[in-house]
Motif scaffolding. Structure first.
Motif, PDB file in Angstrom:
ATOM      1  N   ARG A   1      43.871  46.361  43.630  1.00  0.00           N
ATOM      2  CA  ARG A   1      43.121  47.195  42.697  1.00  0.00           C
ATOM      3  C   ARG A   1      41.622  47.139  42.998  1.00  0.00           C
ATOM      4  O   ARG A   1      40.933  48.160  43.012  1.00  0.00           O
ATOM      5  N   PHE A   2      41.090  45.939  43.243  1.00  0.00           N
ATOM      6  CA  PHE A   2      39.669  45.804  43.536  1.00  0.00           C
ATOM      7  C   PHE A   2      39.303  46.570  44.804  1.00  0.00           C
ATOM      8  O   PHE A   2      38.256  47.217  44.873  1.00  0.00           O
ATOM      9  N   GLU A   3      40.162  46.485  45.814  1.00  0.00           N
ATOM     10  CA  GLU A   3      39.866  47.147  47.082  1.00  0.00           C
ATOM     11  C   GLU A   3      39.949  48.673  46.943  1.00  0.00           C
ATOM     12  O   GLU A   3      39.071  49.386  47.424  1.00  0.00           O
ATOM     13  N   LYS A   4      40.993  49.170  46.304  1.00  0.00           N
ATOM     14  CA  LYS A   4      41.186  50.616  46.201  1.00  0.00           C
ATOM     15  C   LYS A   4      40.139  51.269  45.308  1.00  0.00           C
ATOM     16  O   LYS A   4      39.695  52.389  45.577  1.00  0.00           O
ATOM     17  N   GLN A   5      39.737  50.581  44.237  1.00  0.00           N
ATOM     18  CA  GLN A   5      38.789  51.161  43.290  1.00  0.00           C
ATOM     19  C   GLN A   5      37.350  50.726  43.542  1.00  0.00           C
ATOM     20  O   GLN A   5      36.445  51.169  42.827  1.00  0.00           O
ATOM     21  N   GLY A   6      37.139  49.897  44.541  1.00  0.00           N
ATOM     22  CA  GLY A   6      35.788  49.449  44.863  1.00  0.00           C
ATOM     23  C   GLY A   6      35.127  48.672  43.729  1.00  0.00           C
ATOM     24  O   GLY A   6      33.904  48.752  43.545  1.00  0.00           O
ATOM     25  N   LEU A   7      35.916  47.906  42.997  1.00  0.00           N
ATOM     26  CA  LEU A   7      35.378  47.194  41.838  1.00  0.00           C
ATOM     27  C   LEU A   7      34.405  46.088  42.228  1.00  0.00           C
ATOM     28  O   LEU A   7      33.545  45.716  41.426  1.00  0.00           O
TER      29      LEU A   7
ATOM     30  N   LYS B   1      36.839  42.160  31.878  1.00  0.00           N
ATOM     31  CA  LYS B   1      38.019  42.971  31.569  1.00  0.00           C
ATOM     32  C   LYS B   1      38.854  43.222  32.820  1.00  0.00           C
ATOM     33  O   LYS B   1      40.091  43.178  32.777  1.00  0.00           O
ATOM     34  N   ALA B   2      38.182  43.475  33.946  1.00  0.00           N
ATOM     35  CA  ALA B   2      38.906  43.738  35.192  1.00  0.00           C
ATOM     36  C   ALA B   2      39.672  42.510  35.675  1.00  0.00           C
ATOM     37  O   ALA B   2      40.737  42.630  36.290  1.00  0.00           O
ATOM     38  N   LEU B   3      39.144  41.328  35.393  1.00  0.00           N
ATOM     39  CA  LEU B   3      39.789  40.085  35.822  1.00  0.00           C
ATOM     40  C   LEU B   3      40.841  39.587  34.838  1.00  0.00           C
ATOM     41  O   LEU B   3      41.597  38.667  35.148  1.00  0.00           O
ATOM     42  N   ALA B   4      40.888  40.171  33.657  1.00  0.00           N
ATOM     43  CA  ALA B   4      41.766  39.696  32.593  1.00  0.00           C
ATOM     44  C   ALA B   4      43.245  39.612  32.976  1.00  0.00           C
ATOM     45  O   ALA B   4      43.944  38.706  32.517  1.00  0.00           O
TER      46      ALA B   4
END
Length: 245
Positions: free
Chosen positions: A136-142, A92-95
């Protein structure tokens, strides 16, 4: 004739600079950079598998304490979509960037006690969308969440046969901004043991960690292989632009 030679020389210098800016991240946006981005996105069908996933990968200084590592490819997955390759929340995050094609290969270390799947997700996104996803990945630590881990590729036979979701021990994931590609790796033990507390590679590479993925060097396997496959990707765009590691 002299004028023509100058034109040819000038074009060569411009082309070299454009390719170099993709490899190093320098320079400003322009046709050369856009062309390099597009060329990288075509590699899933234009580059031989041995270039993207070399049969043997050498990692000088890639192990714990700066030790050397050697990984041997034991399986290559058929190119596919992304439906079963990621945990649901990661999918979902990569969608937002889409899934054009997914290439994967699995390696074992020299002792055949560790296995690592490396993946190249070729997206449908432009550079702006890739940059937004990376932010987004960096800020949210995904890339550090255990519920957003990539899944291993394990053929039915061979050293990686027991490498399933429960055997995942460490992982790393990187969203590139100069290519429509997400690079990831996930590592585990070849004997099929279950790992109760997987660690992101960044944590598993800490010298003071007492967790089993860290003690075994599995974070180094994930990070080392992901880094070197990313280099292979870049080298496939410009074979002369990357020195062997």
């Amino acid at each position: 004739m002299a004028a023509a030679a100058c034109v040819v020389l000038g074009l060569g210098l411009i082309g070299g600079a454009a390719t170099g800016s993709w490899l190093t991240g320098d320079g400003t946006d322009g046709d050369g950079r856009r062309n390099a981005f597009a060329a990288a996105g075509d590699l899933w069908h234009s580059s031989p598998v041995d270039k993207l996933f070399p049969p043997t990968v050498r990692g000088e200084g890639a192990g714990p304490g700066g030790s050397d590592r050697v990984w041997t490819r034991v399986a290559v997955a058929p190119d596919s979509g992304c439906k079963k390759a990621f945990d649901p929340l990661l999918r979902k995050a990569l969608a937002p960037v889409g899934c054009l094609r997914l290439l994967r290969a699995t390696y074992t270390d020299a002792t055949r006690s560790h296995v690592t799947t490396v993946g190249l997700l070729f997206t449908k996104a432009d550079s702006a969308a890739m940059a937004a996803l990376r932010t987004r990945f960096e800020k949210q630590g995904l890339d550090r969440r255990r519920d957003l881990m990539p899944r291993p590729y394990a053929p039915a036979d061979g050293a990686a046969a027991g490498f399933g979701d429960g055997q995942r021990a460490s992982w790393t994931l990187s969203v590139l901004t100069d290519a429509p590609v997400v690079v990831y790796a996930v590592s585990g033990f070849a004997d099929g043991r279950t790992v109760g507390e997987p660690l992101p590679a960044e944590d598993a590479m800490k010298a003071d960690s007492t967790k089993s993925p860290a003690q075994a060097g599995l974070g180094h396997d994930a990070r080392g292989l992901a880094d070197r496959v990313e280099r292979s990707l870049r080298k496939s765009v410009d074979p002369a632009g990357e020195e062997p590691s």
